[in-house]
Design a protein around this motif. Structure first.
Motif, PDB file in Angstrom:
ATOM      1  N   ALA A  50      -0.125   8.587  -5.737  1.00  0.00           N
ATOM      2  CA  ALA A  50      -1.104   8.892  -4.699  1.00  0.00           C
ATOM      3  C   ALA A  50      -1.259  10.410  -4.677  1.00  0.00           C
ATOM      4  O   ALA A  50      -0.377  11.142  -5.145  1.00  0.00           O
ATOM      5  N   ILE A  75      -6.420  11.647   1.457  1.00  0.00           N
ATOM      6  CA  ILE A  75      -5.463  11.080   0.515  1.00  0.00           C
ATOM      7  C   ILE A  75      -6.194  10.096  -0.385  1.00  0.00           C
ATOM      8  O   ILE A  75      -7.153   9.458   0.046  1.00  0.00           O
ATOM      9  N   GLU A  78      -3.726   5.675  -2.028  1.00  0.00           N
ATOM     10  CA  GLU A  78      -2.781   5.079  -1.086  1.00  0.00           C
ATOM     11  C   GLU A  78      -2.915   3.572  -0.967  1.00  0.00           C
ATOM     12  O   GLU A  78      -1.921   2.871  -0.755  1.00  0.00           O
ATOM     13  N   ARG A  82       0.384   1.321  -1.452  1.00  0.00           N
ATOM     14  CA  ARG A  82       0.916   0.618  -0.270  1.00  0.00           C
ATOM     15  C   ARG A  82       0.847  -0.892  -0.421  1.00  0.00           C
ATOM     16  O   ARG A  82       1.704  -1.610   0.056  1.00  0.00           O
ATOM     17  N   ARG A 104       4.780   7.073  -7.247  1.00  0.00           N
ATOM     18  CA  ARG A 104       4.870   5.871  -6.407  1.00  0.00           C
ATOM     19  C   ARG A 104       6.204   5.845  -5.654  1.00  0.00           C
ATOM     20  O   ARG A 104       6.259   5.513  -4.474  1.00  0.00           O
ATOM     21  N   PHE A 107       6.146   8.374  -2.805  1.00  0.00           N
ATOM     22  CA  PHE A 107       5.245   7.917  -1.751  1.00  0.00           C
ATOM     23  C   PHE A 107       5.900   6.777  -0.964  1.00  0.00           C
ATOM     24  O   PHE A 107       5.876   6.771   0.276  1.00  0.00           O
ATOM     25  N   ASP A 108       6.499   5.829  -1.682  1.00  0.00           N
ATOM     26  CA  ASP A 108       7.198   4.720  -1.011  1.00  0.00           C
ATOM     27  C   ASP A 108       8.335   5.250  -0.146  1.00  0.00           C
ATOM     28  O   ASP A 108       8.551   4.777   0.981  1.00  0.00           O
ATOM     29  N   THR A 111       6.872   6.756   3.078  1.00  0.00           N
ATOM     30  CA  THR A 111       6.388   5.752   4.034  1.00  0.00           C
ATOM     31  C   THR A 111       7.551   4.949   4.630  1.00  0.00           C
ATOM     32  O   THR A 111       7.436   4.470   5.756  1.00  0.00           O
ATOM     33  N   ARG A 118       3.742   6.654   7.630  1.00  0.00           N
ATOM     34  CA  ARG A 118       3.348   5.292   7.243  1.00  0.00           C
ATOM     35  C   ARG A 118       2.206   4.793   8.121  1.00  0.00           C
ATOM     36  O   ARG A 118       1.220   4.250   7.625  1.00  0.00           O
ATOM     37  N   ILE A 121      -1.025   6.523   7.190  1.00  0.00           N
ATOM     38  CA  ILE A 121      -1.547   5.995   5.926  1.00  0.00           C
ATOM     39  C   ILE A 121      -2.175   4.626   6.159  1.00  0.00           C
ATOM     40  O   ILE A 121      -3.288   4.344   5.699  1.00  0.00           O
ATOM     41  N   ASP A 122      -1.481   3.767   6.887  1.00  0.00           N
ATOM     42  CA  ASP A 122      -2.011   2.430   7.150  1.00  0.00           C
ATOM     43  C   ASP A 122      -3.300   2.497   7.972  1.00  0.00           C
ATOM     44  O   ASP A 122      -4.220   1.710   7.753  1.00  0.00           O
TER      45      ASP A 122
END
Length: 135
Positions: A50, A75, A78, A82, A104, A107-108, A111, A118, A121-122
């Protein structure tokens, strides 16, 4: 850590994050520069990274049609990361881009460790899909 002349705190993605959380995010990414015309994400490819745009603009295209333009603080990538699915769009630099590249895994990790990140982003994913927040 400056996004052009904009402070990260002025951006919706970072609005609910502490200074420490913002620093963690910037430390987790690798700053890279790409020229205009460079495609950083290709539609229907695996979700390997991302990107946070620090400066410049990028076009978002689905099946060749431009559907959005991204700029500083936005961003990209994502959704696929996600949701662990193939890329839903191609993202191409319209100008030289300064980016934070997140693998990845990084980023994981962000989040998972930073609930406010998180959630931001969501919320971005929901907004881009046209979902309305429930009241």
């Amino acid at each position: 850590m400056a996004l052009g002349r904009t402070s990260p705190r002025d951006l919706p993605l970072f609005a609910d994050l502490s200074g420490r959380e913002i620093k963690d995010i910037f430390r987790a990414g690798e700053e890279v520069s790409v020229p205009a015309g460079w495609s950083l994400i290709l539609e229907q490819t695996p979700p390997d990274a991302a990107y946070l745009i620090i400066s410049g603009t990028a076009a978002v295209r689905v099946k060749g049609e431009e559907i959005a333009e991204l700029g500083p603080g936005d961003i990209a990538g994502e959704v696929a990361v996600r949701q662990n699915r193939l890329r839903t769009a191609t993202v191409t630099a319209k100008s030289r881009l300064q980016l934070l590249h997140f693998t990845r895994e990084k980023f994981d990790d962000l989040t998972n460790r930073l609930p406010n990140f998180r959630d931001a982003i969501d919320a971005t994913i929901a907004e881009r899909r046209g979902d309305r927040p429930s009241s």
